[in-house]
Structure formats: structure tokens, C-alpha cells
Motif scaffolding. Sequence first.
Motif, PDB file in Angstrom:
ATOM      1  N   GLY A   1      47.832  46.718  38.771  1.00  0.00           N
ATOM      2  CA  GLY A   1      48.141  46.614  37.467  1.00  0.00           C
ATOM      3  C   GLY A   1      48.395  44.848  37.416  1.00  0.00           C
ATOM      4  N   SER A   2      48.165  44.333  38.373  1.00  0.00           N
ATOM      5  CA  SER A   2      48.363  42.869  38.020  1.00  0.00           C
ATOM      6  C   SER A   2      47.037  42.097  37.417  1.00  0.00           C
ATOM      7  N   ARG A   3      47.554  40.772  36.697  1.00  0.00           N
ATOM      8  CA  ARG A   3      46.295  39.856  36.253  1.00  0.00           C
ATOM      9  C   ARG A   3      45.158  39.720  37.500  1.00  0.00           C
ATOM     10  N   LEU A   4      45.871  39.552  38.622  1.00  0.00           N
ATOM     11  CA  LEU A   4      44.867  39.372  39.635  1.00  0.00           C
ATOM     12  C   LEU A   4      43.901  40.514  39.966  1.00  0.00           C
ATOM     13  N   ALA A   5      44.493  41.685  39.886  1.00  0.00           N
ATOM     14  CA  ALA A   5      43.619  42.821  40.437  1.00  0.00           C
ATOM     15  C   ALA A   5      42.483  42.982  39.210  1.00  0.00           C
ATOM     16  N   SER A   6      43.083  42.530  38.118  1.00  0.00           N
ATOM     17  CA  SER A   6      42.044  42.839  36.868  1.00  0.00           C
ATOM     18  C   SER A   6      40.693  41.894  37.071  1.00  0.00           C
ATOM     19  N   VAL A   7      40.750  41.114  37.971  1.00  0.00           N
ATOM     20  CA  VAL A   7      39.571  40.220  38.083  1.00  0.00           C
ATOM     21  C   VAL A   7      38.632  41.053  39.066  1.00  0.00           C
ATOM     22  N   TYR A   8      39.226  41.915  39.723  1.00  0.00           N
ATOM     23  CA  TYR A   8      38.516  42.858  40.833  1.00  0.00           C
ATOM     24  C   TYR A   8      38.195  44.383  40.337  1.00  0.00           C
ATOM     25  N   PRO A   9      37.958  44.652  39.079  1.00  0.00           N
ATOM     26  CA  PRO A   9      38.002  45.925  38.789  1.00  0.00           C
ATOM     27  C   PRO A   9      37.674  46.983  39.620  1.00  0.00           C
ATOM     28  N   GLY A  10      38.584  48.135  39.613  1.00  0.00           N
ATOM     29  CA  GLY A  10      38.313  49.248  40.531  1.00  0.00           C
ATOM     30  C   GLY A  10      38.496  49.031  42.016  1.00  0.00           C
ATOM     31  N   ARG A  11      39.110  47.761  42.474  1.00  0.00           N
ATOM     32  CA  ARG A  11      39.462  47.560  43.892  1.00  0.00           C
ATOM     33  C   ARG A  11      40.726  47.431  43.968  1.00  0.00           C
ATOM     34  N   GLU A  12      41.435  47.694  45.300  1.00  0.00           N
ATOM     35  CA  GLU A  12      42.720  47.725  45.665  1.00  0.00           C
ATOM     36  C   GLU A  12      42.722  46.554  46.552  1.00  0.00           C
ATOM     37  N   SER A  13      41.558  46.035  47.219  1.00  0.00           N
ATOM     38  CA  SER A  13      41.814  44.918  48.123  1.00  0.00           C
ATOM     39  C   SER A  13      40.356  44.165  48.249  1.00  0.00           C
ATOM     40  N   THR A  14      40.492  42.962  48.908  1.00  0.00           N
ATOM     41  CA  THR A  14      39.272  42.163  48.944  1.00  0.00           C
ATOM     42  C   THR A  14      39.092  41.224  50.027  1.00  0.00           C
ATOM     43  N   VAL A  15      38.258  40.577  50.356  1.00  0.00           N
ATOM     44  CA  VAL A  15      38.444  39.782  51.531  1.00  0.00           C
ATOM     45  C   VAL A  15      38.208  38.064  50.969  1.00  0.00           C
ATOM     46  N   GLU A  16      39.115  37.267  51.213  1.00  0.00           N
ATOM     47  CA  GLU A  16      38.993  35.942  50.779  1.00  0.00           C
ATOM     48  C   GLU A  16      38.843  34.797  51.795  1.00  0.00           C
ATOM     49  N   THR A  17      38.403  33.833  51.383  1.00  0.00           N
ATOM     50  CA  THR A  17      38.512  32.566  52.367  1.00  0.00           C
ATOM     51  C   THR A  17      39.632  31.573  52.122  1.00  0.00           C
ATOM     52  N   TYR A  18      40.177  30.831  53.275  1.00  0.00           N
ATOM     53  CA  TYR A  18      41.325  30.169  53.177  1.00  0.00           C
ATOM     54  C   TYR A  18      40.855  28.799  53.854  1.00  0.00           C
ATOM     55  N   HIS A  19      41.758  27.849  53.600  1.00  0.00           N
ATOM     56  CA  HIS A  19      41.693  26.587  54.262  1.00  0.00           C
ATOM     57  C   HIS A  19      42.869  25.978  54.227  1.00  0.00           C
ATOM     58  N   CYS A  20      44.014  26.582  54.694  1.00  0.00           N
ATOM     59  CA  CYS A  20      45.334  26.180  54.236  1.00  0.00           C
ATOM     60  C   CYS A  20      46.131  26.320  55.531  1.00  0.00           C
ATOM     61  N   LYS A  21      47.150  25.664  55.826  1.00  0.00           N
ATOM     62  CA  LYS A  21      48.188  25.433  57.213  1.00  0.00           C
ATOM     63  C   LYS A  21      49.600  25.802  56.418  1.00  0.00           C
ATOM     64  N   TYR A  22      49.971  25.934  55.168  1.00  0.00           N
ATOM     65  CA  TYR A  22      51.240  25.941  54.831  1.00  0.00           C
ATOM     66  C   TYR A  22      51.142  27.069  53.715  1.00  0.00           C
ATOM     67  N   GLY A  23      52.380  27.865  53.569  1.00  0.00           N
ATOM     68  CA  GLY A  23      52.651  28.894  52.658  1.00  0.00           C
ATOM     69  C   GLY A  23      53.978  29.127  52.474  1.00  0.00           C
ATOM     70  N   LEU A  24      54.156  30.068  51.734  1.00  0.00           N
ATOM     71  CA  LEU A  24      55.819  30.315  51.303  1.00  0.00           C
ATOM     72  C   LEU A  24      56.771  30.823  52.621  1.00  0.00           C
ATOM     73  N   ASN A  25      57.665  30.018  52.620  1.00  0.00           N
ATOM     74  CA  ASN A  25      58.711  30.648  53.796  1.00  0.00           C
ATOM     75  C   ASN A  25      59.310  31.815  53.565  1.00  0.00           C
ATOM     76  N   PRO A  26      59.158  32.904  54.693  1.00  0.00           N
ATOM     77  CA  PRO A  26      59.518  34.121  54.453  1.00  0.00           C
ATOM     78  C   PRO A  26      61.053  34.249  54.118  1.00  0.00           C
TER      79      PRO A  26
END
Length: 241
Positions: free
Chosen positions: A137-162
Motif C-alpha cells: 500500500g505504499s507509494r513506493l510499492a505503487s511504482v512496482y504494480p503487482g510486486r511485493e519485492s524487487t532487486v535494487e542496485t546500491y553504491h552506499c556505505k551509510y544508512g539509518l542507525n538501528p
Amino acid sequence: MTPRPRLALVGDRSDRVPAHAKLDEVAPRFGVDVDWIPSAAVTEAIAEYDGIWVVPGSPYESQANVLLAIRTARTLGIPYLGTCGGFQHALIEYTRNVLGIEDAEDVQYDADASTPLIVPLACSLVGETAPLELAAGSRLASVYPGRESTVETYHCKYGLNPDYEETILDSDLRISGWDAEKAPRAIELPGHPFFIGSLFQPELSSTADELHPLIRGFLAAVAERAGSGVPRTATAASGVM
């Protein structure tokens, strides 16, 4: 006559950042007028654009100006996309200005930050591809209609602190994408015309012939704003949360 949409790419252009070369390749297919704006050159006039994309390449020369661009997009309803550094800084801007944690920081700027919101990833994602689970139901999911998951490309070393994930989960900002270990990889702001930050970089998996669906969704929102009759204004929403 409907004005041609205007898109600001905010970031410090460098040949060392793979995303920047890729954006040079694919931007001619966007169907909008594109301006690269170095972080040091961002002013309140960023509000005149129909879309704001904070591109990879942090730490930025002017973190304050990048946060101004994000806050302007968030408060004025301007479509926003933030990839890698744009994801990280969207978290910082929201945590500081909405949640009131004014010292939230990326350790790239201050290794001894009292609130280290953005920290090194447990495993670097430079040059990696990885599964992404989509929030139903997210806006992000709406750009991948009919899908619950995908595979994406990254080039990052930093993210949200758990340690601060619950802080985000308890706010109105929504985590809309996770990796296989349930670490946040995308966020969005419900109720906003389009406000998505992704740690993955959709530009890297785009080509001149085929744009990533997240980019297509963002550009559709940019075009919609341009054709909506919303006045372009150089007045940022200072003081507005």
C-alpha cells in the motif's frame, strides 16, 4: 500553455560518483528541463522548481543547503526524490525539524555526534545488488504494480542507525522498503504529492532506453505539479514544520 516541468538535481557533481555520470546519460530522457545545482548554490529559489532530487555524493559541501532543499520540498509539497545521500539527509531533515531532535547528524560530518542518526552500514553496499521488500500500500510499492519485492542496485556505505529506527517508526514518516534482514532501505511521507528517499540508486539501473520505475513515478509527479497551476514561488516555508 502548460509550462515545461523544471527539475533540480541537487548535489556536488563529481566524476568519482558513478550516479552522476549515469544521470548525465539518462537525464535527456526525462522530458523536463534539468538544472544541476551544487549544494553551495542552493537558495530559497529552489522552491521555483517542480521537482527536487537530492542525488548521491555525500558528505555535501553545504549540508545546511541540502537540508534547506529537502525542507522546501517537504513543506511546500514539491515532489522529492532522494537517493543514497538524499535518503540519509531526508532522515536528518525530518528528525531535526519535525521530531525536534536538533542534533541528529550523519557521522560523516561529525564522528562524535551526540545523536548519530546516520552511521556506517554493517556491510558496505558499494557496487552491490540486493533484494528489497516493499511495504504493502505504499507509494513506493505503487511504482512496482503487482510486486511485493524487487532487486535494487546500491553504491552506499551509510544508512539509518538501528538505534533510531523506532524513532522513525513512531513518526509520520513511513519506512516503505527493507532489505532481507529488515534494515530500512526506503522512506516516504504519506499525504505528500511525492516524497521518497531510497538508499538504493535507481539511476544506476536505468538506461537511456529504459528508466527505472521509481524515476518514472517521480517524473510523473513532477509533470503533474507543473501542469497543476500551482504558482512557482521563491519563498521557502521557513518556520513551517
